[in-house]
Design an enzyme around this catalytic site. Sequence first.
Site, mmCIF file in Angstrom:
data_model
loop_
_atom_site.group_PDB
_atom_site.id
_atom_site.type_symbol
_atom_site.label_atom_id
_atom_site.label_comp_id
_atom_site.label_asym_id
_atom_site.label_seq_id
_atom_site.Cartn_x
_atom_site.Cartn_y
_atom_site.Cartn_z
ATOM 1 N N SER A 293 0.808 -1.199 0.000
ATOM 2 C CA SER A 293 0.000 0.000 0.000
ATOM 3 C C SER A 293 0.858 1.273 0.000
ATOM 4 O O SER A 293 1.557 1.549 -0.952
ATOM 5 C CB SER A 293 -0.954 -0.051 1.201
ATOM 6 O OG SER A 293 -1.975 0.895 1.090
ATOM 7 N N ASP A 304 10.635 5.649 -9.758
ATOM 8 C CA ASP A 304 10.347 6.293 -11.039
ATOM 9 C C ASP A 304 11.092 7.615 -11.198
ATOM 10 O O ASP A 304 11.490 7.983 -12.309
ATOM 11 C CB ASP A 304 8.840 6.531 -11.186
ATOM 12 C CG ASP A 304 8.085 5.246 -11.504
ATOM 13 O OD1 ASP A 304 8.733 4.192 -11.619
ATOM 14 O OD2 ASP A 304 6.840 5.290 -11.630
ATOM 15 N N LYS A 318 -0.523 -4.310 -3.343
ATOM 16 C CA LYS A 318 -1.826 -3.752 -2.965
ATOM 17 C C LYS A 318 -1.930 -2.345 -3.537
ATOM 18 O O LYS A 318 -1.563 -1.370 -2.908
ATOM 19 C CB LYS A 318 -1.992 -3.742 -1.457
ATOM 20 C CG LYS A 318 -3.444 -3.494 -1.059
ATOM 21 C CD LYS A 318 -3.523 -2.509 0.060
ATOM 22 C CE LYS A 318 -4.955 -2.067 0.208
ATOM 23 N NZ LYS A 318 -5.118 -0.663 -0.123
#
Length: 487
Positions: A293, A304, A318
């Site tokens: 999560s 990224d 998740k």
Amino acid sequence: MNSTRKRKMWRQTAAAVLSLSLILPAALPVSAATLTIGGNPIDRAKEVLEKLERNHVSAPDAQKLSDVAIQAVIKSLGDPYTQYFTPEQLDEFENSLANRYVGIGVRVSQQPDGVYVSQVFDGPAQKAGIKVGDVIVKAGDETVIGLPLGEATAKIMGEPGTEVKLQLLRDGESLDLTVKRAQIQVPVVTGQKFDGNIAYLRVTSFSADAAEQVATMLDFFKSQGEIKSLIVDLRDNPGGLLDAAKEMARLFVKEGTLIHTKNRTGQDEPVTFTGGQTQPFPVHILVNGGSASASEVLTGALQDYKAAKAIGTKTYGKGSVQNLIPLDNGGALKVTVEEYLTPNQRQVNRVGLEPDIAVEGGQVPELLTALRTAGLATISLELNRINLTVNGHAVEDSFRVLREDGQTYVPARVLAAVLGAKVEWNADAASVQLSSADGAVTYTPDGAGVKLQDGISYVSLAQAAEAFKSLSWSDDGRLLKLSGSAK
């Protein structure tokens, strides 16, 4: 639930430790139309519950019938993250979110001779004199030896303000202590600074103040001198508040998109942030299958933006967002409202995030690989029962040692991580080879120096020391010391 209680819940909701949740801070309206399609199912369900209450031979309680019916509706969604909380369950949930527990203030593990105390927090246990390494054998008049850990801890825990009598073993001697139970606040962020100015932070949940705690600890480390590299440990961190992940990302990235979200209509509503900063040192994130999560939100964003490298194993997967919606008669619904992607549109839900540096072998190899990657040249371990120190710093990770026939065996991947060596499995020869610039050794199943237990290869330290010049070790049957350098 009155309006004050509702506001309090939104303000104080923190990391969803028990349910792998990424929670938004405010509720979305639930359309009544979604509950009345195809006639009037709500009235029909109400009628069934009323008739069961009046006529069934067991004389069921209306509240119990209602709770069961609600749980059945939730189950029909096929979404493990949408949950119904009764008022009592909501109180427990809110306490777990804020890392508040009623107990004596210790972290324990199950051992053959009792409940082993591996960590003592600020609280009743510390005041009563309980120490790391103590073994609890009785709670009240009942033994906890051989009990499952959940049953054992249930006997130790209880109502705040009540007392529990404990019998402990310390260095072979029996000790009786009486401890008053209380509400315990477990730290969300802990940290230490290793040799070579390597800062290490462990974040256990994304509570409302987690980012502030990380920032405070970073400032403290900087005040002690230059930071050469940073490790952020998110292993087994199941998530928490989306805002906490966003604020933490702002510590490492100036501005950008935290996640792309997809709601029930398929519309992308990116979560963005500005006003951040960068750090002048490399950042490494430790993750594993329990990182979920909000942990994945932060990890995906920093990957990224090339702000950090992830080390460990694939994350949980998740990639959904929940909203906590209060109910007028008490309790709440935790409802999945969105799925999310990383800034570069990578999928998270049900697939997880791959680490930049994959590590096999469990907790200790993961930690040691991160430390080695961060610049730690020499690694020294001391293992006393399950309590492990790395270069003099106590850590939560541990590993098992086999002591048989006068030999000491450790997991092959732990030894490889200490030495900075590679572990290679030769399927044709059924052998394990450890190799580095310092030396090499090959172990075969029928040869001396290796034992296979529970799928783990344990290797002889005596034999390894003959092959690797940098390896030094000692073991008195209780305390194992082990050190090595990568060359």
